[in-house]
Design an enzyme around this catalytic site. Structure first.
Site, PDB file in Angstrom:
ATOM      1  N   SER A  31      37.543  36.811  34.419  1.00 55.77           N
ATOM      2  CA  SER A  31      37.335  38.254  34.602  1.00 55.77           C
ATOM      3  C   SER A  31      38.333  39.072  33.799  1.00 55.77           C
ATOM      4  O   SER A  31      39.543  38.889  33.923  1.00 55.77           O
ATOM      5  CB  SER A  31      37.529  38.648  36.072  1.00 55.77           C
ATOM      6  OG  SER A  31      36.596  38.003  36.868  1.00 55.77           O
ATOM      7  N   HIS A  62      31.343  40.006  33.154  1.00 51.97           N
ATOM      8  CA  HIS A  62      31.201  38.697  32.511  1.00 51.97           C
ATOM      9  C   HIS A  62      30.021  38.795  31.542  1.00 51.97           C
ATOM     10  O   HIS A  62      28.926  39.171  31.932  1.00 51.97           O
ATOM     11  CB  HIS A  62      30.899  37.606  33.549  1.00 51.97           C
ATOM     12  CG  HIS A  62      32.098  37.172  34.331  1.00 51.97           C
ATOM     13  ND1 HIS A  62      32.628  35.915  34.243  1.00 51.97           N
ATOM     14  CD2 HIS A  62      32.870  37.841  35.194  1.00 51.97           C
ATOM     15  CE1 HIS A  62      33.677  35.819  35.038  1.00 51.97           C
ATOM     16  NE2 HIS A  62      33.836  36.985  35.629  1.00 51.97           N
ATOM     17  N   HIS A  84      30.222  31.183  39.482  1.00 50.11           N
ATOM     18  CA  HIS A  84      31.059  31.071  40.683  1.00 50.11           C
ATOM     19  C   HIS A  84      30.235  30.491  41.819  1.00 50.11           C
ATOM     20  O   HIS A  84      29.038  30.734  41.934  1.00 50.11           O
ATOM     21  CB  HIS A  84      31.576  32.450  41.114  1.00 50.11           C
ATOM     22  CG  HIS A  84      32.366  33.149  40.054  1.00 50.11           C
ATOM     23  ND1 HIS A  84      31.761  33.856  39.038  1.00 50.11           N
ATOM     24  CD2 HIS A  84      33.706  33.244  39.841  1.00 50.11           C
ATOM     25  CE1 HIS A  84      32.702  34.350  38.243  1.00 50.11           C
ATOM     26  NE2 HIS A  84      33.889  33.997  38.711  1.00 50.11           N
ATOM     27  N   TYR A  86      30.359  31.524  44.798  1.00 47.69           N
ATOM     28  CA  TYR A  86      29.854  32.619  45.647  1.00 47.69           C
ATOM     29  C   TYR A  86      28.550  33.230  45.134  1.00 47.69           C
ATOM     30  O   TYR A  86      27.910  33.998  45.835  1.00 47.69           O
ATOM     31  CB  TYR A  86      30.915  33.718  45.848  1.00 47.69           C
ATOM     32  CG  TYR A  86      31.343  34.454  44.599  1.00 47.69           C
ATOM     33  CD1 TYR A  86      30.482  35.333  43.934  1.00 47.69           C
ATOM     34  CD2 TYR A  86      32.621  34.292  44.075  1.00 47.69           C
ATOM     35  CE1 TYR A  86      30.879  36.007  42.792  1.00 47.69           C
ATOM     36  CE2 TYR A  86      33.029  34.959  42.943  1.00 47.69           C
ATOM     37  CZ  TYR A  86      32.150  35.815  42.305  1.00 47.69           C
ATOM     38  OH  TYR A  86      32.550  36.462  41.168  1.00 47.69           O
ATOM     39  N   GLU A  87      28.156  32.888  43.906  1.00 48.29           N
ATOM     40  CA  GLU A  87      26.886  33.415  43.401  1.00 48.29           C
ATOM     41  C   GLU A  87      25.695  32.696  44.043  1.00 48.29           C
ATOM     42  O   GLU A  87      24.548  33.083  43.837  1.00 48.29           O
ATOM     43  CB  GLU A  87      26.833  33.304  41.875  1.00 48.29           C
ATOM     44  CG  GLU A  87      27.812  34.245  41.190  1.00 48.29           C
ATOM     45  CD  GLU A  87      27.862  34.069  39.683  1.00 48.29           C
ATOM     46  OE1 GLU A  87      27.018  34.649  38.997  1.00 48.29           O
ATOM     47  OE2 GLU A  87      28.736  33.338  39.188  1.00 48.29           O
ATOM     48  N   ALA A 114      41.272  35.449  36.873  1.00 51.07           N
ATOM     49  CA  ALA A 114      42.026  36.552  37.467  1.00 51.07           C
ATOM     50  C   ALA A 114      42.364  36.120  38.880  1.00 51.07           C
ATOM     51  O   ALA A 114      41.581  35.421  39.524  1.00 51.07           O
ATOM     52  CB  ALA A 114      41.163  37.809  37.485  1.00 51.07           C
ATOM     53  N   MET A 212      38.872  32.899  43.064  1.00 55.91           N
ATOM     54  CA  MET A 212      37.549  32.440  43.530  1.00 55.91           C
ATOM     55  C   MET A 212      36.855  31.526  42.525  1.00 55.91           C
ATOM     56  O   MET A 212      35.635  31.414  42.532  1.00 55.91           O
ATOM     57  CB  MET A 212      36.651  33.661  43.786  1.00 55.91           C
ATOM     58  CG  MET A 212      37.239  34.680  44.741  1.00 55.91           C
ATOM     59  SD  MET A 212      36.151  36.108  44.897  1.00 55.91           S
ATOM     60  CE  MET A 212      37.245  37.274  45.728  1.00 55.91           C
ATOM     61  N   SER A 213      37.623  30.867  41.669  1.00 52.69           N
ATOM     62  CA  SER A 213      36.968  30.045  40.635  1.00 52.69           C
ATOM     63  C   SER A 213      37.860  28.867  40.268  1.00 52.69           C
ATOM     64  O   SER A 213      38.712  28.455  41.048  1.00 52.69           O
ATOM     65  CB  SER A 213      36.720  30.904  39.388  1.00 52.69           C
ATOM     66  OG  SER A 213      37.944  31.262  38.784  1.00 52.69           O
ATOM     67  N   ASN A 236      46.341  41.732  40.614  1.00 53.27           N
ATOM     68  CA  ASN A 236      46.663  42.584  41.777  1.00 53.27           C
ATOM     69  C   ASN A 236      47.535  41.759  42.706  1.00 53.27           C
ATOM     70  O   ASN A 236      47.561  40.533  42.591  1.00 53.27           O
ATOM     71  CB  ASN A 236      45.358  42.980  42.509  1.00 53.27           C
ATOM     72  CG  ASN A 236      44.531  41.760  42.885  1.00 53.27           C
ATOM     73  OD1 ASN A 236      43.821  41.182  42.050  1.00 53.27           O
ATOM     74  ND2 ASN A 236      44.639  41.327  44.129  1.00 53.27           N
ATOM     75  N   HIS A 248      37.463  45.253  42.679  1.00 51.38           N
ATOM     76  CA  HIS A 248      37.110  44.561  41.430  1.00 51.38           C
ATOM     77  C   HIS A 248      37.499  45.427  40.221  1.00 51.38           C
ATOM     78  O   HIS A 248      37.845  44.910  39.159  1.00 51.38           O
ATOM     79  CB  HIS A 248      35.614  44.248  41.428  1.00 51.38           C
ATOM     80  CG  HIS A 248      35.174  43.387  40.267  1.00 51.38           C
ATOM     81  ND1 HIS A 248      35.711  42.140  40.006  1.00 51.38           N
ATOM     82  CD2 HIS A 248      34.262  43.600  39.286  1.00 51.38           C
ATOM     83  CE1 HIS A 248      35.136  41.627  38.924  1.00 51.38           C
ATOM     84  NE2 HIS A 248      34.263  42.498  38.465  1.00 51.38           N
TER      85      HIS A 248
HETATM   86  N1  HPA Z   1      41.760  37.286  45.573  1.00 50.06           N
HETATM   87  C1  HPA Z   1      40.804  36.460  45.108  1.00 50.06           C
HETATM   88  N2  HPA Z   1      40.349  36.514  43.872  1.00 50.06           N
HETATM   89  C2  HPA Z   1      40.876  37.415  43.039  1.00 50.06           C
HETATM   90  C3  HPA Z   1      41.874  38.314  43.453  1.00 50.06           C
HETATM   91  C4  HPA Z   1      42.334  38.240  44.787  1.00 50.06           C
HETATM   92  O1  HPA Z   1      43.231  38.988  45.233  1.00 50.06           O
HETATM   93  N3  HPA Z   1      42.181  39.083  42.378  1.00 50.06           N
HETATM   94  C5  HPA Z   1      41.401  38.663  41.353  1.00 50.06           C
HETATM   95  N4  HPA Z   1      40.605  37.651  41.747  1.00 50.06           N
END
Ligand code: HPA
Length: 276
Positions: A31, A62, A84, A86-87, A114, A212-213, A236, A248
């Site tokens: 990302s 993406h 992912h 989650y998709e 990310a 998440m990946s 973040n 996001h």
């Molecule tokens: N958590 C999970 N996935 C992420 C985050 C997060 O804080 N930031 C970017 N991808």
């Protein structure tokens, strides 16, 4: 051959008809980091939707295509966008591109993503070399029948992230002056961000960043005999660490801000690889 492996071989055959590049390195752009693919001057671009058995990408930010080319004399395949869990796909499906690129001859898997920083010494915009991971997805891309020619039933994960490639990354970081943090990446399934309690738990069990990946791709990369390394962009601070909600948009904005440093680091890494 398992069905997934047959599909990967067919996808690889299709890709071989689209490019003469035999990739040595696969670079998965996470990302906000997809722009690195613009680095390639002469490139063969294949949208995922044209590739047999590839899932469809559904995530904003993406681009959803494979790009083949050469950088610093190294033949590379870049995934601009990934799939992912989650998709709604299985972990076997989301890792099919890795098996397909391995079937084309790729040896090194460089994953980027990310993540939310859990370690107190991290700040948004930091780049973290992934030293190790925690698979908190509750499953594995290797569940199901194993065919010995494709990989071991019980692959070793004690050095999932290759020692020499980590050294290349550290040297690259010195060469280009882009500092690298190090840490453990923990995979949550998402797509919701974590709760503050989940992040406290993650810290207790040794995680430095949450995302998440990546973890399924690392497992498959190791299973099919690739050398793996990874860099996470801390976009973040993880949930509950600051008194503000996670979005996001913030993830994408930080990705945008660090893309220069990220590109310098990957350039320097590939230069190291071209010498090896
Ligand atoms: N958590 C999970 N996935 C992420 C985050 C997060 O804080 N930031 C970017 N991808």
């Amino acid at each position: 051959m398992t069905a997934i492996y047959q599909q990967a071989v067919k996808a690889a055959e299709f890709l071989k008809s689209k490019t003469e590049i035999v990739p040595r390195v696969v670079l998965v752009l996470g990302s906000g980091l997809g722009d690195y693919a613009e680095r390639l001057e002469k490139a063969d671009v294949v949208p995922y939707e044209e590739i047999p058995f590839f899932p469809r990408s559904t995530v904003e930010g993406h681009k959803a295509r494979l790009i083949f080319g050469e950088l610093f004399g190294v033949p590379v395949a870049m995934m601009q966008g990934r799939f992912h869990y989650y998709e709604g796909y299985t972990q076997q499906q989301i890792t099919l591109p890795i098996r397909a690129l391995r079937a084309m001859g790729a040896e090194i898997l460089f994953l980027t993503n990310a993540s939310g920083g859990i370690c107190h010494t991290f700040t948004p915009g930091d780049l973290m070399m992934i030293d190790d991971h925690i698979n908190f997805s509750g499953t594995s891309p290797l569940i199901g029948e194993n065919v010995a020619e494709q990989g071991m039933r019980f692959p070793d994960m004690s050095q999932a992230y290759d020692r020499e490639l980590k050294q290349c990354l550290l040297t690259a970081s010195k060469m280009c002056g882009v500092p690298l943090k190090r840490g453990v990446y923990m995979m949550f399934n998402g797509p919701q961000f974590e709760t503050p309690a989940e992040i406290r738990f993650a810290r207790c069990i040794g995680a430095d960043a949450a995302g998440m990946s990546t973890v399924p791709e690392v497992i498959v990369g190791r299973h099919c005999g690739m050398r793996v390394c990874g860099v996470s962009c801390i976009t973040n601070m993880a949930a509950g660490m600051l008194d503000q909600p996670l979005t996001h948009t913030e993830v994408m904005e930080t990705g945008e801000k660090v893309k220069g440093a990220f590109a310098a680091l990957v350039d320097a890494f590939l230069q190291q690889i071209s010498r090896a």
